[in-house]
Scaffold this active site. Structure first.
Site, PDB file in Angstrom:
ATOM      1  N   LYS A  36      21.151  42.277  31.134  1.00 47.94           N
ATOM      2  CA  LYS A  36      21.642  40.663  31.231  1.00 47.94           C
ATOM      3  C   LYS A  36      21.195  40.046  32.331  1.00 47.94           C
ATOM      4  CE  LYS A  36      26.133  41.833  31.142  1.00 47.94           C
ATOM      5  NZ  LYS A  36      25.920  43.509  30.831  1.00 47.94           N
ATOM      6  N   CYS A  57      42.235  40.643  34.438  1.00 52.31           N
ATOM      7  CA  CYS A  57      41.355  41.857  34.465  1.00 52.31           C
ATOM      8  C   CYS A  57      41.410  42.589  35.898  1.00 52.31           C
ATOM      9  CB  CYS A  57      39.921  41.211  34.564  1.00 52.31           C
ATOM     10  SG  CYS A  57      39.448  40.058  35.640  1.00 52.31           S
ATOM     11  N   MET A  58      42.011  41.825  36.678  1.00 53.60           N
ATOM     12  CA  MET A  58      42.174  42.934  38.303  1.00 53.60           C
ATOM     13  C   MET A  58      43.500  42.742  38.922  1.00 53.60           C
ATOM     14  SD  MET A  58      41.823  40.329  40.989  1.00 53.60           S
ATOM     15  CE  MET A  58      42.225  38.809  40.560  1.00 53.60           C
ATOM     16  N   MET A  69      38.946  48.137  33.852  1.00 57.38           N
ATOM     17  CA  MET A  69      40.172  47.380  32.952  1.00 57.38           C
ATOM     18  C   MET A  69      40.894  48.599  32.331  1.00 57.38           C
ATOM     19  SD  MET A  69      39.429  44.466  33.447  1.00 57.38           S
ATOM     20  CE  MET A  69      38.502  44.723  34.687  1.00 57.38           C
ATOM     21  N   GLY A 117      34.801  42.486  36.942  1.00 60.86           N
ATOM     22  CA  GLY A 117      34.247  42.398  35.936  1.00 60.86           C
ATOM     23  C   GLY A 117      33.356  40.775  35.912  1.00 60.86           C
ATOM     24  N   GLN A 118      33.999  40.236  37.068  1.00 56.31           N
ATOM     25  CA  GLN A 118      33.075  38.768  37.362  1.00 56.31           C
ATOM     26  C   GLN A 118      32.769  38.745  38.746  1.00 56.31           C
ATOM     27  OE1 GLN A 118      35.637  35.545  35.309  1.00 56.31           O
ATOM     28  NE2 GLN A 118      37.309  36.995  35.998  1.00 56.31           N
TER      29      GLN A 118
END
Length: 816
Positions: free
Chosen positions: A93, A177-178, A358, A395-396
């Site tokens: 990516k 997510c966190m 996650m 994840g971000q």
């Protein structure tokens, strides 16, 4: 090197063949350390290819990218050999990150819904529509952002809502997510975010992955564990011993030294079982515990994150229920494997790093299992040395730097302050120069409640009427979207969405705003190891797309013009007033003047004062311009230089550990410099398979696609490699159901259904009785199926465990 590991690195890196964007290949760029602020088009037009630095736009690792710009376009991307995070590597990516800017369907003009159609309107009209709706009912307005907000964007949204509107209904998609990682850190150390860094992965002997799949979700970081020579690590084994704890076999399992299958929710029991063995066999680190730890448990009535104290004897007594046999039954981990794990933690000569994402966070006991894994490291003394660390991953790209540090959560303020704390509100009002009492003491709605209120008619108590969404796609990413984000909603509700491409959320919006992305604007991110990174705008956005931060300031100024008192500080000035070198106000709310000055720098320097309140000190903006990120706390040495911190709470590393202490948890909730080791009982999942819905469903990510795919699906190479969603089925279940790979089936729960192609023995393999589906495919929304049960403290939903069945489509049945 092991052939599997070589193959992984080849896939993850994609080498130079994919490092060029738009088919233009370039040699490895020269070292680029800075870029010209705002970089007008002429700077790229006349001088040929220019290289600049930026962090990657995707996950929380924060890999550093060299960005090649020519004729006002990003034409090449390369890994940055001088960056500590990624050492010149990018994942598939990352090597294609430049192409996310150039999808053919970029949003370029504000669009207002009229009936079933969208019509183009001007930015002035769009700002007027938003400001007028807010002014009519400021307490019924909500702002939803994400860990993709830059630091300035999140800070502007935070100040606008809490300092301007006196409204705390602001929350991020990072709640999904966190949030449980946050509550786990707070409960254990009294302060959020990891004590260690990614360097622990280089230094550890054993890496334990607790229910995550870093080979696909964080591939460059994972490669640091399995091929250390490629990252320049000397004096260590070529690879760490990787133990993958998971509910399905993944690419991480293939590359790990060992895979241990867990039952869903089994991580809680496993952590309790290891601690029981350490104590019952007197193999815990008694000295470490006696010097640095307390014990804690939830109150019987109205439990809180502070809990109540318990003695070591009481802690030991409660653990006695988690015998090896019972833990094996609850977790699915055989007794002999449980004992092997206990042996590892009992061995202080071995350095153990635990990482998770996650699997532990999206969990109805997310706070509990996060706290237990921290407690396991503390109890065994595997803490405070390089390679000994419990570390959550994100994840971000700025879930840490923006959401957790700026505090863009419904209950929080910048600098680790809380809206419910009178002293904290007063501190923030002083720093923001606001009248006393401006900040509302009542926490706002967390994400799930925010969307539930927005989906509920006002006549039935739904008190959120206008919702502004930036840099996220909740109509695809929320759980149980049939309830929380229905395509049909009450007529009195108004949805505003700022994004770069059409998404599931823009499709149901009332007003769509075209946004700038990544290097089309100035920005700063904060990654998962406390590293703050900066970049400058390199190219212009397409059409009339504009920065998210500008949108917030422009709306605020329109309210200021309309006479809304909250947009004035206590001197009567606009709360986002930005001054030039002569002390004159720059009209940054006017797009044509937004880049007359560096708004990012102005907002960051204002925000930086808050970072001193909880020992998360940030350096001046210019220090980040010349660096590839700095890990806070960053303090100034006597010679004037700025020094980052690798290990928090550790003498000689953390500048706030004073005296002769080896460790000092100086934000301890018990105010005695000690961390808390928690006891939590195992609880069953909110929903379990039964005769009607006999299969477990877990959702997650894949290597080639990122989150809801709104960016990566516009990159032809990534879309071709992973074009559609699917459901992984175990071969034995497939045989029992007479399924074949590629066959379309319906995955159905009590909440909804989706049609997906079957994949048998594909990239991952769930155990019998379980299925897995990724969530990137907008045309196949797996979150119609997922459950919105959540952790009671973090308010984070569980995407990893719900009950489903698989069947074939019925005659006449259709799916959106």
């Amino acid at each position: 090197m092991d052939p599997k590991r070589r193959a992984f690195l080849k896939t993850a890196a994609m080498a130079a063949a994919t490092s060029a964007v738009n088919s233009r290949t370039q040699a490895q760029p020269p070292l680029a350390t800075t870029a010209t602020a705002a970089l007008p088009p002429s700077a790229a037009d006349g001088g040929g290819l220019q290289w600049h630095k930026a962090p990657c736009r995707f996950c929380g690792v924060g890999c550093h990218v060299q960005v090649g710009v020519d004729e006002g376009r990003v034409v090449a991307v390369a890994g940055d050999r001088h960056a500590d995070v990624s050492k010149g590597l990018l994942c598939v990516k990352g090597y294609h990150v430049g192409s996310i800017l150039y999808g053919s369907d970029r949003l370029t003009q504000p669009l207002l819904r009229q009936g079933d159609e969208f019509v183009e309107i001007s930015w002035q009209q769009a700002i007027d529509v938003i400001a007028e709706r807010i002014a009519r009912a400021p307490d019924r307005f909500a702002f939803y952002g994400s860990g993709q907000w830059t630091i300035a964007e999140g800070y502007a949204a935070q100040k606008f809502m809490k300092g301007g509107l006196g409204n705390n209904h602001i929350d991020p998609n990072a709640r999904l997510c966190m949030a449980s990682a946050v509550t786990g850190y707070l409960a254990t150390y009294g302060v959020d975010e990891p004590a260690g860094t990614f360097d622990d992965i280089d230094a550890c002997d054993v890496l334990i992955t607790w229910g995550n799949n870093p080979a696909e979700s964080h591939p460059v970081l994972f490669s640091r564990a399995i091929d250390r020579p490629a990252h320049g690590v000397k004096g260590r084994a070529q690879a760490a011993r990787v133990i993958d704890l998971g509910t399905r076999r993944t690419r991480t399992s293939e590359l790990a030294s060992e895979f241990i299958l867990l039952k869903p929710h089994g991580d809680v029991a496993l952590a309790l079982g290891i601690m029981h063995l350490l104590i019952s066999e007197s193999r815990y680190d008694r000295t470490f515990v006696e010097q640095f730890c307390n014990f804690r448990a939830l109150q019987t009535e109205q439990p809180t994150l502070q809990g109540e104290p318990i003695s070591f004897a009481e802690f030991s007594r409660r653990l006695q229920a988690y015998t090896p046999d019972r833990v094996a039954e609850l977790s699915g981990v055989p007794v002999e494997k449980l004992r092997e794990l206990a042996d590892l933690f009992a061995d202080r000569s071995v350095r153990i790093t635990s990482v998770w994402c996650m699997g532990m966070n999206q969990h109805t006991q997310g706070t509990a299992v996060n706290s237990l894994v921290h407690g396991l490291h503390l109890l065994s003394g595997h803490f405070g040395r390089p390679g000994d660390a419990p570390t959550s991953l994100t994840g971000q790209p700025s879930a840490c730097g923006t959401v957790r540090e700026v505090g863009t959560l419904a209950h929080a303020l910048p600098g680790g302050r809380l809206v419910a704390n009178e002293e904290h509100r007063a501190q923030c009002e002083e720093l923001w120069n606001l009248p006393q009492g401006r900040i509302n003491p009542k926490p706002g709605y967390d994400t799930l409640r925010m969307f539930a209120q927005f989906a509920t008619p006002s006549s039935e108590g739904g008190d959120i009427d206008t919702l502004f969404v930036q840099v996220t796609n909740p109509a695809q990413s929320l759980p149980n979207i049939n309830r929380l984000m229905p395509t049909e909603r009450p007529m009195d509700k108004f949805l505003i969405v700022a994004d770069v491409y059409p998404t599931a959320t823009t499709q149901i919006a009332d007003l769509v705003l075209p946004a700038s992305m990544w290097v089309e604007k100035n920005g700063m991110f904060g990654n998962s190891e406390r590293r703050t990174q900066q970049w400058f705008k390199m190219i212009d956005p397409p059409g009339d797309a504009r920065d998210d931060c500008w949108m917030t300031i422009a709306i605020a100024h329109r309210l200021f013009e309309l006479g809304y008192e909250g947009m004035r500080d206590r001197n009567g000035e606009f709360i986002f007033a930005v001054k030039d070198g002569d002390g004159q106000t720059v009209p940054v709310w006017e797009w044509e003047h937004y880049y007359d000055t560096n708004v990012d720098k102005a907002l960051f320097e204002e925000y930086r004062r808050f970072s001193l309140l909880k020992h998360k000190n940030l350096a001046p903006y210019e220090e980040y311009v010349s660096a590839r990120g700095l890990r806070w706390p960053v303090v100034q040495d006597p010679d004037g230089s700025w020094r980052e911190t690798k290990l928090r709470f550790v003498a000689g590393e953390d500048p706030f550990v004073k005296g002769d202490k080896r460790l000092d948890f100086y934000h301890s909730t018990t105010q005695d410099g000690r961390a808390q080791i928690w006891f939590h009982d195992y609880e069953a999942p909110a929903e379990m398979p039964d005769e009607e819905y006999p299969l477990w469903l877990s959702t997650g990510r894949v290597l080639e696609q990122w989150h809801t795919g709104s960016m990566t699906n516009r990159v032809p190479q990534l879309h071709t490699a992973m074009p559609i969603g699917y459901v992984e089925v175990n071969p034995s279940d497939a045989e029992a159901l007479n399924l074949r790979s590629g066959e379309l089936v319906v995955v159905e729960s009590r909440r909804g259904a989706v049609e997906l192609p079957v994949w048998i023995q594909g990239r991952g393999t769930p155990p019998p009785g379980s299925v897995f589906a990724p969530f990137f495919d907008q045309s196949r929304l797996i979150n119609r199926v997922t459950i919105d049960a959540r952790d009671p403290f973090s308010k984070q939903p569980d995407y990893k465990k719900c009950a489903v069945r698989i069947r074939r489509r019925r005659d006449g049945e259709t799916f959106e």
